[in-house]
Design an enzyme around this catalytic site. Structure first.
Site, mmCIF file in Angstrom:
data_model
loop_
_atom_site.group_PDB
_atom_site.id
_atom_site.type_symbol
_atom_site.label_atom_id
_atom_site.label_comp_id
_atom_site.label_asym_id
_atom_site.label_seq_id
_atom_site.Cartn_x
_atom_site.Cartn_y
_atom_site.Cartn_z
ATOM 1 C CD GLN A 193 30.921 38.440 73.106
ATOM 2 O OE1 GLN A 193 30.699 37.537 73.501
ATOM 3 N NE2 GLN A 193 31.701 38.921 72.411
ATOM 4 C CG ASP A 230 19.141 44.743 75.793
ATOM 5 O OD1 ASP A 230 20.299 44.212 75.300
ATOM 6 O OD2 ASP A 230 18.940 46.075 75.850
ATOM 7 N NE ARG A 235 38.559 36.494 71.817
ATOM 8 C CZ ARG A 235 38.666 37.680 72.828
ATOM 9 N NH1 ARG A 235 37.707 37.703 73.735
ATOM 10 N NH2 ARG A 235 39.642 38.382 72.622
ATOM 11 C CE LYS A 279 41.002 40.437 69.060
ATOM 12 N NZ LYS A 279 39.462 39.952 69.615
ATOM 13 C CG ASP A 290 34.030 45.855 88.014
ATOM 14 O OD1 ASP A 290 34.092 46.223 86.793
ATOM 15 O OD2 ASP A 290 34.639 46.310 88.869
#
Ligand SMILES: NC(=O)c1ccc[n+]([C@@H]2O[C@H](COP(=O)([O-])OP(=O)(O)OC[C@H]3O[C@@H](n4cnc5c(N)ncnc54)[C@H](O)[C@@H]3O)[C@@H](O)[C@H]2O)c1
Length: 324
Positions: free
Chosen positions: A143, A164, A115, A72, A232
């Site tokens: 995501q 959000d 994925r 990829k 993180d």
């Protein structure tokens, strides 16, 4: 001699192929077991960094068990959305393991989205409580959506709590999720509401080498599992140290990412996903443990999905054949 051809799959072709999240999770579980047993090949990903915080990474991998080989070539340009262009773009080349010939070239945006959610769900299969029913999402973008889809395959979800920074993003997200989810969807105004009270927590906001570190120790409930999709960025070091088991998808890649400045202060890594999938390291052992994974996203994930897309597209006559 017959002319060799490859199948070109555009972004629309890839989406049309009709590959399900359950099929993706199944293929990736086979791949993670093979990885844990040492039967996969994945050299560290080289990258180039044209101007600013941009990257273009080369991600090659070989999975003999799935007869999959390829690479990829994916870019992430954080300023793109402001220019009306996507943050992530790229192509994947799928090769024939017997001859090395390219069989397909496909857009990789859909694969990258799916994925990543699938890898978190597989981590959760080993690290979350099986009866987990409340999912907290922080970052209601691509995501966030992919993680709802993947967690629904493996867990009896009844409630999704969504935060959000952007109010419209959380409202749009709630409306989208309600179309395919029978349970309750609750957009919330503070990040803590999407962490405390949740069985599974996914942080999927922007990544940064200077984390905003909003999540404090004590927010994640006893017995909960968290997937740190944005590395993180969201977690105070003390909140990560509160985990009884801190995992990742690949220990070697984790060291490389740390050397580049991410994760300066984390607990010791308990296991990677290959070790969890093969049972070489235990997953969750008690209902009370707090567990976490920081999956980095592996070339192996993409190459577990590529052969399925190629097969589906061929069966359905999707895509454009091009001479080599
Ligand atoms: N680990 C992996 O394998 C992997 C793979 C792909 C993407 N990612 C990462 O996942 C993250 C999300 O990617 P995406 O494609 O969904 O992006 P996206 O742009 O589609 O969504 C990000 C969302 O986060 C929101 N946001 C911004 N700041 C926030 C904050 N402080 N709190 C909550 N929400 C906030 C934005 O409004 C947006 O809705 C990125 O950090 C990306 O780099 C990780």
């Amino acid at each position: 001699m017959k002319k060799n051809q490859l199948l070109y799959l555009s972004q629309a072709d890839v989406a049309k192929a009709g590959l399900t999240m359950a099929e993706i999770i199944d293929a990736m579980e086979i791949m993670f077991r093979a990885k844990g047993e040492g039967r996969t090949e994945m050299p560290p990903k080289p990258g180039i960094h044209p101007e600013g915080d941009n990257f273009i990474h080369a991600m090659p991998a070989y999975i003999p068990d799935l007869k999959s080989a390829g690479i990829k070539w994916v870019s992430g340009f954080p300023e793109n959305p402001a220019k009306g262009q996507p943050y992530i773009s790229g192509l994947l080349i799928f090769n024939d393991v017997a001859t090395g010939l390219p069989l397909a070239v496909m857009d990789c945006v859909w694969i990258t989205a799916k994925r990543t959610g699938a890898a978190s769900a597989i981590s959760a299969r080993h690290l979350a409580r099986p009866e987990s029913s409340v999912l907290g999402i922080l970052g209601c973008g691509v995501q966030g959506r992919s993680h709802v889809e993947a967690m629904q395959v493996l867990f009896p979800l009844k409630k999704i709590v969504a935060y959000d920074l952007n109010e419209n993003a959380r409202k749009d997200f709630a409306a989208d999720i309600r179309r395919n989810f029978d349970g309750e969807v609750v957009p919330v105004k503070t990040p803590r509401e999407a962490v405390s009270g949740c069985d599974i927590v996914v942080t999927a906001g922007p990544m940064s080498k200077k984390p905003h570190a909003t999540i404090q120790p004590g927010w994640l409930d006893e017995g909960a599992f968290a997937s740190l999709v944005d590395y993180d960025a969201y977690w105070q070091p003390a909140a990560m140290h509160a985990a009884d088991k801190f995992c990742t998808d690949d220990k070697n890649q984790f060291q490389t990412v740390r050397q580049s400045g991410y994760f300066p202060d984390i607990p010791e890594i308990h296991a990677d996903l290959g070790e969890l999938a093969t049972g070489r390291k235990p997953g969750r052992e008690t209902p009370q443990e707090r567990t976490m994974t920081a999956n980095l996203g592996l070339a192996l994930n993409d190459m577990a999905v590529a052969p399925l897309l190629y097969q589906k597209a061929k069966e359905k006559g999707i895509g454009t054949w091009l001479d080599l």
